[in-house]
Structure formats: structure tokens, C-alpha cells
Write an enzyme that holds these catalytic residues in place. Sequence first.
Site, PDB file in Angstrom:
ATOM      1  N   CYS A   1       0.847  -1.200   0.000  1.00  0.00           N
ATOM      2  CA  CYS A   1       0.000   0.000   0.000  1.00  0.00           C
ATOM      3  C   CYS A   1       0.884   1.253   0.000  1.00  0.00           C
ATOM      4  O   CYS A   1       2.009   1.226   0.506  1.00  0.00           O
ATOM      5  CB  CYS A   1      -0.881  -0.028   1.256  1.00  0.00           C
ATOM      6  SG  CYS A   1      -1.977   1.388   1.456  1.00  0.00           S
ATOM      7  N   GLY A   2       0.365   2.329  -0.524  1.00  0.00           N
ATOM      8  CA  GLY A   2       1.086   3.596  -0.484  1.00  0.00           C
ATOM      9  C   GLY A   2       1.316   4.100   0.933  1.00  0.00           C
ATOM     10  O   GLY A   2       2.215   4.901   1.173  1.00  0.00           O
TER      11      GLY A   2
END
Length: 186
Positions: free
Chosen positions: A56-57
Site C-alpha cells: 500500500c502507499g
Amino acid sequence: MVAARAAAWLLLAAAACAPREQDFYDFKAVNIRGKLVSLEKYRGSVSLVVNVASECGFTDQHYRALQQLQRDLGPHHFNVLAFPCNQFGQQEPDSNKEIESFARRTYSVSFPMFSKIAVTGTGAHPAFKYLTETSGKEPTWNFWKYLVAPDGKVIGAWDPTVSVEEIRPQITALVRKLILKKREDL
């Protein structure tokens, strides 16, 4: 007089037998290595419960901050409890073994990690259903954070756009309150 005493004893007995309201620490979860764990073992501590994802970012920022929080507050009755989840963007596709290896190798995590679960929907883990129902906030992405008091009650919930640093003062205040209470009890 005898009837009044009997009635008083019945009331006391009924109160003692009344079911305790359910809380977060009443649940069980499988840890990242496949062992069933009673969350009861964390009762009496402050917990930050987080649904995590490796791809995930928000991963780098959150894992670093969560590990720092664990390092700083862990010795004082605090735990980050990480629950990998693949429901949002398929960003946790690996096996539990690979997830643990990634988290430990990349971020040196020392906080408890649990097996990959669903956190929303009909298949949601019961502990996350409880967090959602009591906070009124359901995860809509990775890295939702739920602050749980030593008695198992949910104190707050934050989405991933709220950094760990932003909520650290609330966490620290709750840990400080717990430490002072434990000192009083001595």
C-alpha cells in the site's frame, strides 16, 4: 427482617452473575504463525489495532511509525496489534509467512502480528466487527487504526490519512494514565 435480608442477597447475587458487556479483549485471533491467541492476554494494556498491508502507499510511513511507537511505549503496557488484510486494492496478496518475513526484514517489527483476515463485510473477523460497531467507523482502506483502552473499550478510530504521529499524544496520554493508575495500586 429475614425476608429483607434474603431479598438483598438475591439482588447482590443477581448483580454478580449479570453478564459483563463484551469488549475487544474477549475475542480470539490466530497469530501470524498459526497459533490461536486469546486477546485477553492484552487486557490491562493499551492497544492500537491496525489493519495492515505490505503493498500500500501508506505501508512505509505507517510501519515505520508503528514500530517506533512500539519501541517507545511497548515497555509501558502498550502494543500495536497488526492484522494483515487483502480486502483493499489486493495489497496484501502474500502468505502469512511472507507477510511476517517482509515486516520483520524491512521494518524490524517487534509488535504482535496476526494472520490475514477480512475486516469488513459478512466474513469480517469478529474482533473487527466489534471495533466497527463500537466506534461507528468501518475500515474503507488499509491502515485504519483503533485505540483500545486497558478495559477493552474502543477510545478512537482513525483512517489511514491520519498519521500515527497525529494520534500519538492521545495514545501517550492513555498510557501515562495507565502507568499512574498502576503506581497508585502499588
